[in-house]
Every structure is written in C-alpha cells, then in structure tokens.
Scaffold this motif. Structure first.
Motif, PDB file in Angstrom:
ATOM      1  N   UNK A 179       0.803  -1.217   0.000  1.00 43.60           N
ATOM      2  CA  UNK A 179       0.000   0.000   0.000  1.00 43.60           C
ATOM      3  C   UNK A 179       0.841   1.275   0.000  1.00 43.60           C
ATOM      4  N   UNK A 180       2.147   1.137  -0.165  1.00 40.33           N
ATOM      5  CA  UNK A 180       3.041   2.295  -0.089  1.00 40.33           C
ATOM      6  C   UNK A 180       2.678   3.387  -1.096  1.00 40.33           C
ATOM      7  N   UNK A 181       2.473   3.015  -2.361  1.00 35.84           N
ATOM      8  CA  UNK A 181       2.161   4.012  -3.391  1.00 35.84           C
ATOM      9  C   UNK A 181       0.839   4.722  -3.080  1.00 35.84           C
ATOM     10  N   UNK A 182      -0.139   3.950  -2.627  1.00 33.22           N
ATOM     11  CA  UNK A 182      -1.442   4.518  -2.278  1.00 33.22           C
ATOM     12  C   UNK A 182      -1.323   5.504  -1.109  1.00 33.22           C
ATOM     13  N   UNK A 202      -2.019  14.227  -1.596  1.00 32.14           N
ATOM     14  CA  UNK A 202      -3.302  14.889  -1.850  1.00 32.14           C
ATOM     15  C   UNK A 202      -3.794  15.663  -0.629  1.00 32.14           C
ATOM     16  N   UNK A 203      -3.421  15.199   0.566  1.00 27.35           N
ATOM     17  CA  UNK A 203      -3.814  15.892   1.802  1.00 27.35           C
ATOM     18  C   UNK A 203      -2.773  16.917   2.241  1.00 27.35           C
ATOM     19  N   UNK A 204      -1.746  17.068   1.416  1.00 22.96           N
ATOM     20  CA  UNK A 204      -0.643  18.008   1.686  1.00 22.96           C
ATOM     21  C   UNK A 204       0.003  17.725   3.045  1.00 22.96           C
ATOM     22  N   UNK A 264       5.590  16.823   6.798  1.00 20.78           N
ATOM     23  CA  UNK A 264       5.424  16.190   8.120  1.00 20.78           C
ATOM     24  C   UNK A 264       5.337  14.673   8.057  1.00 20.78           C
ATOM     25  N   UNK A 265       4.848  14.124   6.949  1.00 16.83           N
ATOM     26  CA  UNK A 265       4.757  12.677   6.760  1.00 16.83           C
ATOM     27  C   UNK A 265       5.913  12.280   5.848  1.00 16.83           C
ATOM     28  N   UNK A 266       6.887  11.557   6.411  1.00 10.88           N
ATOM     29  CA  UNK A 266       8.058  11.158   5.625  1.00 10.88           C
ATOM     30  C   UNK A 266       8.042   9.648   5.419  1.00 10.88           C
ATOM     31  N   UNK A 267       8.093   9.245   4.170  1.00 11.34           N
ATOM     32  CA  UNK A 267       8.106   7.828   3.823  1.00 11.34           C
ATOM     33  C   UNK A 267       9.566   7.408   3.669  1.00 11.34           C
ATOM     34  N   UNK A 268      10.051   6.625   4.613  1.00  9.68           N
ATOM     35  CA  UNK A 268      11.457   6.253   4.634  1.00  9.68           C
ATOM     36  C   UNK A 268      11.727   4.914   3.954  1.00  9.68           C
ATOM     37  N   UNK A 269      10.658   4.166   3.631  1.00  8.90           N
ATOM     38  CA  UNK A 269      10.832   2.889   2.957  1.00  8.90           C
ATOM     39  C   UNK A 269      11.519   1.860   3.836  1.00  8.90           C
TER      40      UNK A 269
END
Length: 153
Positions: A15-18, A25-27, A31-36
């Motif tokens: 679900x990472x891409x989603x 989309x929620x900007x 603040x939200x960092x995707x570190x993988x």
C-alpha cells in the motif's frame, strides 16, 4: 506554540504508493516522511519520541517489542498478540483497529504529556526485559516442544 511533529513511516509494502498519493493529496508532506525499507530501522527507532503501530492485523509484532525495549512509549492497535504485550495506559496505549481519531488522540496526549510518555516507555521496557527476553522466550519454546513430544508418546 505548537510543536513541530514529523511522522516517519518506516518499511515498505503493497500500500506504499497509495499512502504516498494520499499524503500528497492531503498536503501532509513533509510532516509525513516515507522512509521505505531501512536496514538501520533499529537506529531510527532510537530517535522517535513515540512509536506507533496502527496495524489492522498483526501476530506478535517484533518491531513493537524492539521499540519498547528502547523505552519508546508505544501506541498500538488492539489486534493479534498486541494486547499480550501492552496493558493499556500501564506500559503502552491501546486503541481499536481502524480508530484513526483514537490513534490521533493518544499521540497528541503523549506529545502534550512527556512525563506520562516517559513512564509508559519505562514500563514498556521493563515488560520486554521481564516477559519477552531472549532467554525466557527460548525456554518457553523449548518447553512447548518438550510438551508436544511428551504428548505424542
């Protein structure tokens, strides 16, 4: 004044891409960092103020135990084996799966009450060291196998 808060999403999954698309989309970036996926995830946990496990399903999450072993206050959903680890508001904070508002309230509370967060972290660490340490877990596993072997005779 409001504190600066960052949310680190550590790991990768289907679900990472989603999730990245939703965050954009929620900007919610930065603040939200995707570190993988990170081979240094254990070191990243040491930098966290709060560890959050918002799973909808789970067995006995090792990542939760690792965070608690580092005395990080934990907020987790009441799924699978999580309630075997966390006693609500004693050594962590439990919320119902899918309860985004409850999850957010728990996070905000712990951010606003650092002493309570520290106490949960310390109690969580104590729980891991006394109930989930490697020696005890190995002994329980050995006992289970011995009991199974004895019952087969």
């Amino acid at each position: 004044p409001q504190a600066k808060v960052e949310f680190w999403l550590i790991g990768a999954g289907s679900q990472e891409a989603e999730l990245k698309s939703l965050a954009a989309s929620l900007q919610l970036e930065p603040p939200c960092r995707f570190l993988g996926f990170r081979s240094d995830a254990a070191k990243l946990v040491e930098q966290l103020d709060i560890y959050v496990l918002s799973s909808l399903t789970e067995a006995l999450p090792l990542a939760l135990l690792e965070a608690m072993a580092k005395a990080r206050p934990a907020v987790a959903t009441r799924v699978g084996g999580v309630p075997e680890i966390i006693e609500h508001q004693v050594n962590g904070w439990l919320v119902e799966p899918g309860d985004a508002e409850g999850l957010a309230q728990a996070i905000v509370y712990l951010l606003q009450h650092p002493q309570a967060a520290r106490q949960l972290g310390q109690q969580g660490q104590k729980t891991v060291f006394t109930k989930f340490n490697a020696r005890l877990m190995a002994q329980k596993t050995a006992d289970l196998y011995l009991n199974l072997l004895r019952s087969k005779r």
